[in-house]
Scaffold this active site. Structure first.
Site: not given
Length: 315
Positions: A162, A186, A261, A264, A287, A296
């Protein structure tokens, strides 16, 4: 309401919990605060002065009011903030009930992430690398900027990290012997991501003379000797600057206008197209849920359909 004053303490406690216990990013907490305050202002406007008087019916009326002037995505974000706040208040004995427990978020259209084709990604990287080589022959500030931009693009595409993770990188996070980089994602969760030779070459170039020269020519105040990527003032580069770099290079390379992004997304899609295991890509991207990574595969299928249509056109 004494509302805004009454709930200040609860909001501060909520912020502390989200930051220290849950590990939510500061910008997300700031967004939550704004959304919660807007909701409390609405409560005040309809005559509600106490937490115990807030019901699911009033919250649904607030949702309807928000929906008149905001997109579904904004309403969904605000609803999540409110639900988390009231769940916190119940869990910590601030309120006896949770009026937001059954508050539904609006259904959002599931859009496939935007990605570059492998050829477009290759062109973007090669053009940035070529700029770095050309500027190196001329020396000066432009050499440093070109080397930095090439390293940013190569690392974003090589790792799928990110943009916030990239801007927070410190020099000691990079292990050239293993071709890996440690990122903090995150929830302050750390993971180690491998990168290939092109990214290693671009990073090594940037971390040599170009980065040193940028530090030397910057003023003495606020220099960041730890940060991998710097702005022209010698401070840690910001997310907006990185987005501008990606947009500019996309335009110069004449590929679709993309964001960091989107690089990414492109990295994930191309890895899966190349046969990578989905759980490995999930780990690489950080994730929490495999269903997020599975988006994806949908992108790959859509690309396959387009290629099929080109190969087998019908009148």
């Amino acid at each position: 309401m004494g509302g805004q004053v009454q709930f200040e303490q609860q909001l501060r406690e909520f912020d502390t919990h989200m930051s220290a216990v849950v590990g939510v990013a500061p910008l997300t907490i700031k967004s939550y605060d704004s959304d919660i305050r807007q909701c409390l202002t609405y409560m005040e406007s309809v005559g509600i002065e106490h937490m115990a008087d807030i019901t699911i019916q009033v919250l649904r009326a607030w949702q309807a009011d928000v929906a008149r002037n905001h997109a579904k995505s904004s309403l969904a974000r605000k609803t999540v903030a409110i639900r988390r706040f009231f769940a916190f208040c119940l869990a910590h004995g601030i309120n006896a009930t949770d009026p937001g427990a059954t508050l539904m978020t609006p259904k959002l259209e599931k859009l496939l992430p935007e990605v570059l084709t492998e050829q477009e990604a290759k062109s973007l990287m090669e053009d940035a690398d070529e700029d770095a080589v050309t500027e190196h022959q001329q020396h000066g500030k432009h050499e440093a900027l070109a080397a930095r931009d090439a390293a940013i693009l190569e690392l974003l595409y090589a790792t799928g990290m990110r943009v916030a993770e990239l801007t927070n990188l410190d020099v000691h996070d990079i292990d050239f012997s293993q071709h890996t980089v440690r990122v903090t994602g995150k929830g302050n969760k750390q993971r180690v991501i491998p990168f290939g030779i092109p990214a290693a070459r671009a990073l090594a170039t940037w971390l040599g003379d170009p980065r040193n020269s940028m530090l030397q020519h910057a003023g003495s105040a606020g220099l960041s000797f730890k940060a991998v990527f710097l702005g022209v003032q010698g401070r840690r580069i910001g997310q907006r600057q990185v987005r501008e770099i990606v947009h500019r290079h996309a335009a110069e390379s004449q590929v679709p206008d993309i964001s960091p992004h989107a690089l990414r997304h492109s990295a994930a899609t191309h890895l899966l197209d190349g046969g990578a295991d989905m759980r490995e890509v999930q780990e690489m991207l950080g994730h929490a849920s495999l269903s997020t990574t599975q988006r994806y595969t949908h992108v790959s299928i859509e690309q396959l359909k387009r290629k099929y249509a080109l190969a087998f056109p019908r009148e």
